[in-house]
Write a protein that holds these residues in place. Structure first.
Motif, PDB file in Angstrom:
ATOM      1  N   GLY A  44       0.774  -1.236   0.000  1.00  0.00           N
ATOM      2  CA  GLY A  44       0.000   0.000   0.000  1.00  0.00           C
ATOM      3  C   GLY A  44       0.797   1.272   0.000  1.00  0.00           C
ATOM      4  N   TRP A  45       2.129   1.163  -0.046  1.00  0.00           N
ATOM      5  CA  TRP A  45       2.994   2.338  -0.112  1.00  0.00           C
ATOM      6  C   TRP A  45       3.117   2.796  -1.564  1.00  0.00           C
ATOM      7  N   GLN A  46       3.723   3.967  -1.745  1.00  0.00           N
ATOM      8  CA  GLN A  46       4.273   4.331  -3.039  1.00  0.00           C
ATOM      9  C   GLN A  46       5.758   3.978  -3.018  1.00  0.00           C
ATOM     10  N   GLY A  47       6.378   3.903  -4.190  1.00  0.00           N
ATOM     11  CA  GLY A  47       7.775   3.480  -4.216  1.00  0.00           C
ATOM     12  C   GLY A  47       8.524   4.005  -5.417  1.00  0.00           C
ATOM     13  N   ILE A  48       9.839   4.164  -5.222  1.00  0.00           N
ATOM     14  CA  ILE A  48      10.733   4.610  -6.285  1.00  0.00           C
ATOM     15  C   ILE A  48      11.974   3.728  -6.256  1.00  0.00           C
ATOM     16  N   VAL A  49      12.364   3.207  -7.407  1.00  0.00           N
ATOM     17  CA  VAL A  49      13.621   2.470  -7.516  1.00  0.00           C
ATOM     18  C   VAL A  49      14.743   3.490  -7.761  1.00  0.00           C
ATOM     19  N   PHE A  50      15.753   3.451  -6.926  1.00  0.00           N
ATOM     20  CA  PHE A  50      16.884   4.375  -7.023  1.00  0.00           C
ATOM     21  C   PHE A  50      17.978   3.746  -7.869  1.00  0.00           C
ATOM     22  N   HIS A  51      18.452   4.502  -8.855  1.00  0.00           N
ATOM     23  CA  HIS A  51      19.470   3.994  -9.777  1.00  0.00           C
ATOM     24  C   HIS A  51      20.824   4.666  -9.583  1.00  0.00           C
ATOM     25  N   GLY A  52      21.027   5.279  -8.421  1.00  0.00           N
ATOM     26  CA  GLY A  52      22.316   5.895  -8.130  1.00  0.00           C
ATOM     27  C   GLY A  52      22.437   7.338  -8.550  1.00  0.00           C
ATOM     28  N   ASP A  53      21.374   7.920  -9.099  1.00  0.00           N
ATOM     29  CA  ASP A  53      21.397   9.282  -9.622  1.00  0.00           C
ATOM     30  C   ASP A  53      20.483  10.158  -8.777  1.00  0.00           C
ATOM     31  N   ALA A  54      21.080  11.042  -7.967  1.00  0.00           N
ATOM     32  CA  ALA A  54      20.299  11.882  -7.064  1.00  0.00           C
ATOM     33  C   ALA A  54      19.394  12.842  -7.830  1.00  0.00           C
ATOM     34  N   ALA A  55      19.859  13.366  -8.952  1.00  0.00           N
ATOM     35  CA  ALA A  55      19.038  14.291  -9.739  1.00  0.00           C
ATOM     36  C   ALA A  55      17.807  13.585 -10.291  1.00  0.00           C
ATOM     37  N   GLU A  56      17.988  12.348 -10.756  1.00  0.00           N
ATOM     38  CA  GLU A  56      16.847  11.566 -11.255  1.00  0.00           C
ATOM     39  C   GLU A  56      15.853  11.296 -10.143  1.00  0.00           C
ATOM     40  N   LEU A  57      16.363  10.980  -8.950  1.00  0.00           N
ATOM     41  CA  LEU A  57      15.491  10.724  -7.809  1.00  0.00           C
ATOM     42  C   LEU A  57      14.673  11.964  -7.477  1.00  0.00           C
ATOM     43  N   LYS A  58      15.295  13.115  -7.496  1.00  0.00           N
ATOM     44  CA  LYS A  58      14.586  14.356  -7.195  1.00  0.00           C
ATOM     45  C   LYS A  58      13.435  14.564  -8.181  1.00  0.00           C
ATOM     46  N   GLN A  59      13.681  14.286  -9.457  1.00  0.00           N
ATOM     47  CA  GLN A  59      12.633  14.416 -10.465  1.00  0.00           C
ATOM     48  C   GLN A  59      11.482  13.449 -10.195  1.00  0.00           C
ATOM     49  N   LYS A  60      11.821  12.213  -9.830  1.00  0.00           N
ATOM     50  CA  LYS A  60      10.788  11.216  -9.556  1.00  0.00           C
ATOM     51  C   LYS A  60       9.973  11.581  -8.315  1.00  0.00           C
ATOM     52  N   LEU A  61      10.627  12.128  -7.317  1.00  0.00           N
ATOM     53  CA  LEU A  61       9.907  12.573  -6.120  1.00  0.00           C
ATOM     54  C   LEU A  61       8.930  13.692  -6.461  1.00  0.00           C
ATOM     55  N   ARG A  62       9.377  14.635  -7.260  1.00  0.00           N
ATOM     56  CA  ARG A  62       8.489  15.729  -7.667  1.00  0.00           C
ATOM     57  C   ARG A  62       7.295  15.208  -8.456  1.00  0.00           C
ATOM     58  N   LYS A  63       7.558  14.234  -9.329  1.00  0.00           N
ATOM     59  CA  LYS A  63       6.488  13.646 -10.116  1.00  0.00           C
ATOM     60  C   LYS A  63       5.456  12.957  -9.225  1.00  0.00           C
ATOM     61  N   ALA A  64       5.939  12.433  -8.091  1.00  0.00           N
ATOM     62  CA  ALA A  64       5.039  11.777  -7.129  1.00  0.00           C
ATOM     63  C   ALA A  64       4.330  12.781  -6.235  1.00  0.00           C
ATOM     64  N   GLY A  65       4.604  14.064  -6.436  1.00  0.00           N
ATOM     65  CA  GLY A  65       3.937  15.091  -5.656  1.00  0.00           C
ATOM     66  C   GLY A  65       4.669  15.529  -4.419  1.00  0.00           C
ATOM     67  N   VAL A  66       5.927  15.100  -4.275  1.00  0.00           N
ATOM     68  CA  VAL A  66       6.732  15.473  -3.106  1.00  0.00           C
ATOM     69  C   VAL A  66       7.365  16.833  -3.349  1.00  0.00           C
ATOM     70  N   ARG A  67       7.308  17.681  -2.342  1.00  0.00           N
ATOM     71  CA  ARG A  67       7.862  19.029  -2.434  1.00  0.00           C
ATOM     72  C   ARG A  67       9.372  18.991  -2.193  1.00  0.00           C
ATOM     73  N   ILE A  68      10.140  19.172  -3.223  1.00  0.00           N
ATOM     74  CA  ILE A  68      11.591  19.211  -3.075  1.00  0.00           C
ATOM     75  C   ILE A  68      12.180  20.016  -4.225  1.00  0.00           C
TER      76      ILE A  68
END
Length: 215
Positions: A191-215
């Protein structure tokens, strides 16, 4: 249109950002550790990878059924005398010095500053309790659950249930970041949301924003 509204509502519900540790917050790369120990022989490297880092004992340490001390004699008996001291050092000291994945401390701090609760959910041995507080980024975390303490490892669904029970969290308000696809898939199944991290912090930031996270 109602589906779009529902998706936006789901995004806005995220209140808790949960991180894996190895290869997400801290470097956990056996090849790097062997380089650091100047282990250059290919056969020695293969032996150490298979019989230490990929060993049954390592998995048992994460599961809390062995400690470094009880695993040591079981592991060392598989190594020639000339490698035993090096293997012993890797067993106890792979986390020293502690190396943070580039860009991740800034992301964690940014999320904390944005008002999110920050947690750690990791498969790790009891040694984690010694080295984790020495990592500067640890100061931003509100809590952690380590597999050895509950004797359950990811991706078993029970560990995600134990996590939300421990911190009294709603699964739908949690997003989990892990480098292992199976671990993220298990979180989503719970029941969680999830993101697979591929070692790229910039990519992670984009994915978090896409999920609606404020960063």
């Amino acid at each position: 249109m109602w589906q779009d509204h529902r998706k936006e509502k789901e995004k806005s519900m995220i209140r808790n950002i949960v991180f894996d540790m190895g290869q997400v917050i801290l470097t956990f790369d056996p090849k790097h550790f062997m380089d650091r120990e100047q282990i250059n022989d290919p056969e020695d490297r293969k032996l150490i990878l298979n019989e230490l880092f990929l060993s049954v004992e390592w998995a048992q340490m994460d599961a809390g059924t062995l400690t470094e001390e009880t695993a040591e004699p079981l592991i060392l008996k598989r190594f020639p005398e000339r490698l035993k001291e090096t293997v012993r050092n890797l067993l106890y000291n792979w986390a020293y010095p502690r190396e943070t994945i580039p860009g991740m401390e800034d992301i964690v701090k940014g999320l904390k500053d944005a008002g999110y609760s920050i947690y750690l959910l990791s498969n790790a041995s009891k040694a984690q309790h010694q080295y984790w507080p020495l990592v500067p980024v640890s100061e931003y975390f509100d809590g952690k659950l380590i597999s050895c303490d509950v004797k359950v490892v990811k991706p078993c669904h029970r560990i995600y249930e134990l996590f939300t029970e421990k911190f009294d969290l709603n699964p739908e308000e949690c997003i989990f970041i892990d480098d292992a696809t199976a671990n993220v898939a298990a979180a989503i199944a719970c029941g969680w949301q999830g993101i697979v991290f591929h070692g790229d912090a910039a990519e992670l930031k984009q994915k978090l924003r896409k999920a609606g996270v404020r960063i």
